[in-house]
Design a protein around this motif. Sequence first.
Motif, PDB file in Angstrom:
ATOM      1  N   LEU A   1      45.690  38.116  44.558  1.00 49.26           N
ATOM      2  CA  LEU A   1      45.629  37.081  45.593  1.00 49.26           C
ATOM      3  C   LEU A   1      46.882  37.057  46.466  1.00 49.26           C
ATOM      4  O   LEU A   1      46.809  36.764  47.659  1.00 49.26           O
ATOM      5  N   LYS A   2      48.059  37.343  45.869  1.00 48.43           N
ATOM      6  CA  LYS A   2      49.339  37.176  46.569  1.00 48.43           C
ATOM      7  C   LYS A   2      50.059  38.500  46.796  1.00 48.43           C
ATOM      8  O   LYS A   2      51.289  38.536  46.848  1.00 48.43           O
ATOM      9  N   LYS A   3      49.321  39.571  46.909  1.00 45.67           N
ATOM     10  CA  LYS A   3      49.943  40.885  47.068  1.00 45.67           C
ATOM     11  C   LYS A   3      50.820  40.937  48.310  1.00 45.67           C
ATOM     12  O   LYS A   3      51.956  41.436  48.266  1.00 45.67           O
ATOM     13  N   HIS A   4      50.348  40.425  49.418  1.00 50.44           N
ATOM     14  CA  HIS A   4      51.104  40.484  50.671  1.00 50.44           C
ATOM     15  C   HIS A   4      52.325  39.563  50.640  1.00 50.44           C
ATOM     16  O   HIS A   4      53.326  39.851  51.298  1.00 50.44           O
ATOM     17  N   ALA A   5      52.243  38.478  49.886  1.00 48.25           N
ATOM     18  CA  ALA A   5      53.400  37.583  49.782  1.00 48.25           C
ATOM     19  C   ALA A   5      54.578  38.270  49.109  1.00 48.25           C
ATOM     20  O   ALA A   5      55.737  37.978  49.403  1.00 48.25           O
ATOM     21  N   LEU A   6      54.301  39.202  48.198  1.00 49.10           N
ATOM     22  CA  LEU A   6      55.359  39.933  47.498  1.00 49.10           C
ATOM     23  C   LEU A   6      55.751  41.223  48.211  1.00 49.10           C
ATOM     24  O   LEU A   6      56.627  41.944  47.736  1.00 49.10           O
ATOM     25  N   GLY A   7      55.089  41.532  49.302  1.00 53.61           N
ATOM     26  CA  GLY A   7      55.408  42.756  50.027  1.00 53.61           C
ATOM     27  C   GLY A   7      54.913  44.006  49.343  1.00 53.61           C
ATOM     28  O   GLY A   7      55.456  45.097  49.568  1.00 53.61           O
ATOM     29  N   LEU A   8      53.872  43.891  48.516  1.00 52.10           N
ATOM     30  CA  LEU A   8      53.306  45.048  47.820  1.00 52.10           C
ATOM     31  C   LEU A   8      52.325  45.759  48.736  1.00 52.10           C
ATOM     32  O   LEU A   8      51.399  45.144  49.269  1.00 52.10           O
ATOM     33  N   ARG A   9      52.504  47.051  48.914  1.00 50.93           N
ATOM     34  CA  ARG A   9      51.656  47.813  49.826  1.00 50.93           C
ATOM     35  C   ARG A   9      50.438  48.401  49.136  1.00 50.93           C
ATOM     36  O   ARG A   9      49.485  48.796  49.803  1.00 50.93           O
ATOM     37  N   THR A  10      50.491  48.535  47.828  1.00 53.85           N
ATOM     38  CA  THR A  10      49.367  49.090  47.077  1.00 53.85           C
ATOM     39  C   THR A  10      48.981  48.116  45.962  1.00 53.85           C
ATOM     40  O   THR A  10      49.642  47.092  45.741  1.00 53.85           O
ATOM     41  N   GLU A  11      47.902  48.458  45.268  1.00 49.09           N
ATOM     42  CA  GLU A  11      47.430  47.641  44.155  1.00 49.09           C
ATOM     43  C   GLU A  11      47.854  48.226  42.807  1.00 49.09           C
ATOM     44  O   GLU A  11      47.254  47.917  41.775  1.00 49.09           O
ATOM     45  N   ALA A  12      48.885  49.063  42.818  1.00 48.53           N
ATOM     46  CA  ALA A  12      49.311  49.745  41.591  1.00 48.53           C
ATOM     47  C   ALA A  12      49.757  48.752  40.526  1.00 48.53           C
ATOM     48  O   ALA A  12      49.413  48.892  39.342  1.00 48.53           O
ATOM     49  N   LEU A  13      50.512  47.739  40.931  1.00 47.57           N
ATOM     50  CA  LEU A  13      51.019  46.766  39.954  1.00 47.57           C
ATOM     51  C   LEU A  13      49.869  45.961  39.357  1.00 47.57           C
ATOM     52  O   LEU A  13      49.827  45.705  38.137  1.00 47.57           O
ATOM     53  N   GLU A  14      48.930  45.578  40.201  1.00 54.13           N
ATOM     54  CA  GLU A  14      47.741  44.865  39.708  1.00 54.13           C
ATOM     55  C   GLU A  14      46.941  45.742  38.739  1.00 54.13           C
ATOM     56  O   GLU A  14      46.473  45.262  37.687  1.00 54.13           O
ATOM     57  N   ASN A  15      46.808  47.005  39.075  1.00 57.31           N
ATOM     58  CA  ASN A  15      46.049  47.919  38.204  1.00 57.31           C
ATOM     59  C   ASN A  15      46.715  48.117  36.848  1.00 57.31           C
ATOM     60  O   ASN A  15      46.036  48.303  35.836  1.00 57.31           O
ATOM     61  N   VAL A  16      48.053  48.071  36.825  1.00 58.11           N
ATOM     62  CA  VAL A  16      48.770  48.198  35.550  1.00 58.11           C
ATOM     63  C   VAL A  16      48.389  47.049  34.613  1.00 58.11           C
ATOM     64  O   VAL A  16      48.077  47.257  33.433  1.00 58.11           O
ATOM     65  N   TYR A  17      48.396  45.831  35.143  1.00 60.10           N
ATOM     66  CA  TYR A  17      48.057  44.673  34.308  1.00 60.10           C
ATOM     67  C   TYR A  17      46.581  44.687  33.901  1.00 60.10           C
ATOM     68  O   TYR A  17      46.237  44.303  32.770  1.00 60.10           O
ATOM     69  N   LEU A  18      45.699  45.109  34.811  1.00 64.95           N
ATOM     70  CA  LEU A  18      44.284  45.189  34.444  1.00 64.95           C
ATOM     71  C   LEU A  18      44.053  46.220  33.340  1.00 64.95           C
ATOM     72  O   LEU A  18      43.258  46.000  32.420  1.00 64.95           O
ATOM     73  N   ALA A  19      44.745  47.354  33.433  1.00 66.90           N
ATOM     74  CA  ALA A  19      44.610  48.378  32.399  1.00 66.90           C
ATOM     75  C   ALA A  19      45.118  47.868  31.050  1.00 66.90           C
ATOM     76  O   ALA A  19      44.505  48.110  30.002  1.00 66.90           O
ATOM     77  N   LEU A  20      46.248  47.154  31.093  1.00 67.13           N
ATOM     78  CA  LEU A  20      46.779  46.595  29.846  1.00 67.13           C
ATOM     79  C   LEU A  20      45.810  45.570  29.250  1.00 67.13           C
ATOM     80  O   LEU A  20      45.566  45.542  28.036  1.00 67.13           O
ATOM     81  N   GLY A  21      45.271  44.712  30.117  1.00 66.58           N
ATOM     82  CA  GLY A  21      44.307  43.723  29.630  1.00 66.58           C
ATOM     83  C   GLY A  21      43.048  44.365  29.093  1.00 66.58           C
ATOM     84  O   GLY A  21      42.474  43.910  28.089  1.00 66.58           O
ATOM     85  N   PHE A  22      42.598  45.447  29.757  1.00 66.33           N
ATOM     86  CA  PHE A  22      41.417  46.160  29.304  1.00 66.33           C
ATOM     87  C   PHE A  22      41.607  46.728  27.889  1.00 66.33           C
ATOM     88  O   PHE A  22      40.661  46.760  27.092  1.00 66.33           O
ATOM     89  N   LEU A  23      42.824  47.164  27.577  1.00 64.73           N
ATOM     90  CA  LEU A  23      43.113  47.669  26.235  1.00 64.73           C
ATOM     91  C   LEU A  23      43.343  46.546  25.227  1.00 64.73           C
ATOM     92  O   LEU A  23      42.904  46.621  24.074  1.00 64.73           O
ATOM     93  N   LEU A  24      44.055  45.510  25.678  1.00 62.75           N
ATOM     94  CA  LEU A  24      44.471  44.459  24.747  1.00 62.75           C
ATOM     95  C   LEU A  24      43.304  43.600  24.258  1.00 62.75           C
ATOM     96  O   LEU A  24      43.259  43.216  23.082  1.00 62.75           O
ATOM     97  N   LEU A  25      42.377  43.267  25.149  1.00 64.92           N
ATOM     98  CA  LEU A  25      41.315  42.325  24.777  1.00 64.92           C
ATOM     99  C   LEU A  25      40.426  42.873  23.662  1.00 64.92           C
ATOM    100  O   LEU A  25      40.217  42.191  22.630  1.00 64.92           O
ATOM    101  N   PRO A  26      39.891  44.094  23.746  1.00 65.04           N
ATOM    102  CA  PRO A  26      39.083  44.604  22.616  1.00 65.04           C
ATOM    103  C   PRO A  26      39.900  44.779  21.327  1.00 65.04           C
ATOM    104  O   PRO A  26      39.403  44.491  20.233  1.00 65.04           O
ATOM    105  N   LEU A  27      41.148  45.252  21.475  1.00 68.89           N
ATOM    106  CA  LEU A  27      41.982  45.425  20.285  1.00 68.89           C
ATOM    107  C   LEU A  27      42.284  44.093  19.617  1.00 68.89           C
ATOM    108  O   LEU A  27      42.332  43.992  18.383  1.00 68.89           O
ATOM    109  N   SER A  28      42.503  43.073  20.416  1.00 69.11           N
ATOM    110  CA  SER A  28      42.774  41.737  19.854  1.00 69.11           C
ATOM    111  C   SER A  28      41.555  41.214  19.110  1.00 69.11           C
ATOM    112  O   SER A  28      41.681  40.640  18.012  1.00 69.11           O
ATOM    113  N   LEU A  29      40.380  41.381  19.694  1.00 68.61           N
ATOM    114  CA  LEU A  29      39.156  40.934  19.018  1.00 68.61           C
ATOM    115  C   LEU A  29      38.902  41.748  17.745  1.00 68.61           C
ATOM    116  O   LEU A  29      38.423  41.205  16.735  1.00 68.61           O
ATOM    117  N   TYR A  30      39.217  43.027  17.800  1.00 76.03           N
ATOM    118  CA  TYR A  30      39.044  43.881  16.624  1.00 76.03           C
ATOM    119  C   TYR A  30      39.922  43.403  15.463  1.00 76.03           C
ATOM    120  O   TYR A  30      39.501  43.429  14.301  1.00 76.03           O
TER     121      TYR A  30
END
Length: 554
Positions: free
Chosen positions: A430-459
């Motif tokens: 939502l706030k990518k432009h407020a932080l001056g981020l030109r790409t979605e790389a930082l957002e993708n890092v957190y999504l990838a981490l969440g994608f791994l963490l959520l199933p492992l946590s439930l397991y």
Amino acid sequence: MPSKQAEKLDIDALHQRMDMLEARLALIEQHLGLGSDDHRLELPAAHESDISAVQDSSELEMRVGAVGMTWIGGFMLLCGLILMISYVYRLGFTYVAILFGYLLSGAVLFFRKTLQRSVPSLYLILETMAYLIFFYATFRLHFFTDEPLIESRAVAIALLTLVAAAQFYVSLRRKSEFFMFLAILQGFVAVSISDVPLFYFGLAVAMAATALTLLLRRGWVRLFFGILLLTYFMHLTWLLNNPLAGNPPQATPHPNGNWIALVIYTLIFNLPVFWRQKKHLKEGALIAGTLLSASGFSLLVTINVLTYFQPEWGLAALMVSLFFLALASLQYALTGHKWVASLNACFGFIALSIAIAGLSRLPQSYAWLALQSLIVLFYALWLRSRLLALLNTFIFLVILFAYWATYKQVNMVNLSLVTVTFTTAHLLHLKKHALGLRTEALENVYLALGFLLLPLSLYGALPAHLVTLSWIGVSALYFGLSLMFRMVKYRWMSVVNLIITLFYLMFIDFGQLQGMYRVLAFLLLGALALLLSIFYTRRRETQLQKRKRVGSHQ
């Protein structure tokens, strides 16, 4: 014909060589101030490139010869004169040595006036030598001698302080940045050998205030940085038991409130940003000053804590964090300078991470450290600081890998990590432009981490017969989020997670599930897969119809 042509070429080469020699002579005359404008040589335009090359090499040669050799010669001469005074001391002629030192200082000051116009660089060297010799002669009145002329150490220090103060006054009147630093350096020597905490830290604060005043009034940026480094070095030597005063290098037995002085001059060194409108206060200078000040403060506080406050290191780190964050908030609120505020905030949040680790127990502290990441992100959004957002990601990754390396599944920590990853990813979206981020790389890092963490946590948190069902629910959750936020990434996460769940069910969980759980797993997985198929089929038909409409209009 060939011989005439060869002779012509030889003559042209000779003319070219003469022009180059004339250019060199003209440069030498100009550098020495000889000749007049009416008698300057007019050089042929045909050889401008050769002449410019000669000028560049000649200029470098002149600088090395006229300036570099002057400083080297002056330094060696100064060392020789000081060694001569020391030699006379060792012979037992104390009065002669002192008198010789003062007379030598005066003689150098006298002769340097004759060189003021002809050799300006040598004039500066000789004046520097005179001041240093005078200070050294005064220093030997009590120190480094078996038979001091002045018995009282306090009186000797007072005389050294007066010498430094006199040079300070002269430098101020002459508006000389170099000799001002020399005077402050002499004051540092005087206070270092005093070994009196109040005098020691009082001068350090006075030095910092002087640096700020002269920076704002006269634009002496180099002096400001010189005093900044010297002040923190003074503090470091005191924490090491002040070896310059002849003490053995070790930790000082008592803190003597040194942290109060440390806080005061750290605040002083952070004040220039409030006068950022002045022309001489460049952006790079403000950032460099903030970085050096924060680094020096952090180093000295660390030594303080390890030496005197080790049992309360968590509380000390919390106080340091509050100091940096309060300073950063004040700087940004009053000046809007996000780089300076961001640097101080970075040091503040690093200290906050240390404080959390010290005030809470492991592994629960990992949960609090993860939640701190959200605080850092909100602060970064307020400052609009990309630097702080990147640092926050780095700290979060360090926390995550440290948790994985040292502990097994802890439900509270897992829940905290999953919550932080998805919340952070959504805020960055939502706030990518407020932080001056030109790409979605930082957002993708957190999504990838969440994608791994959520199933492992439930397991790790659920019984074995509920793992497959919970993963199917995760895929449904991703699909719902994709519809809610209209994000393709969540649809991909839903599909990939569903495929992983399918493989897990067929090859791992199939033999473990019994009765109704096995039936539910197959039914729910099949239903969700069909639901996704229907969605993509209708979406594809809609896109095809839109393309046909666009084609018909064209």
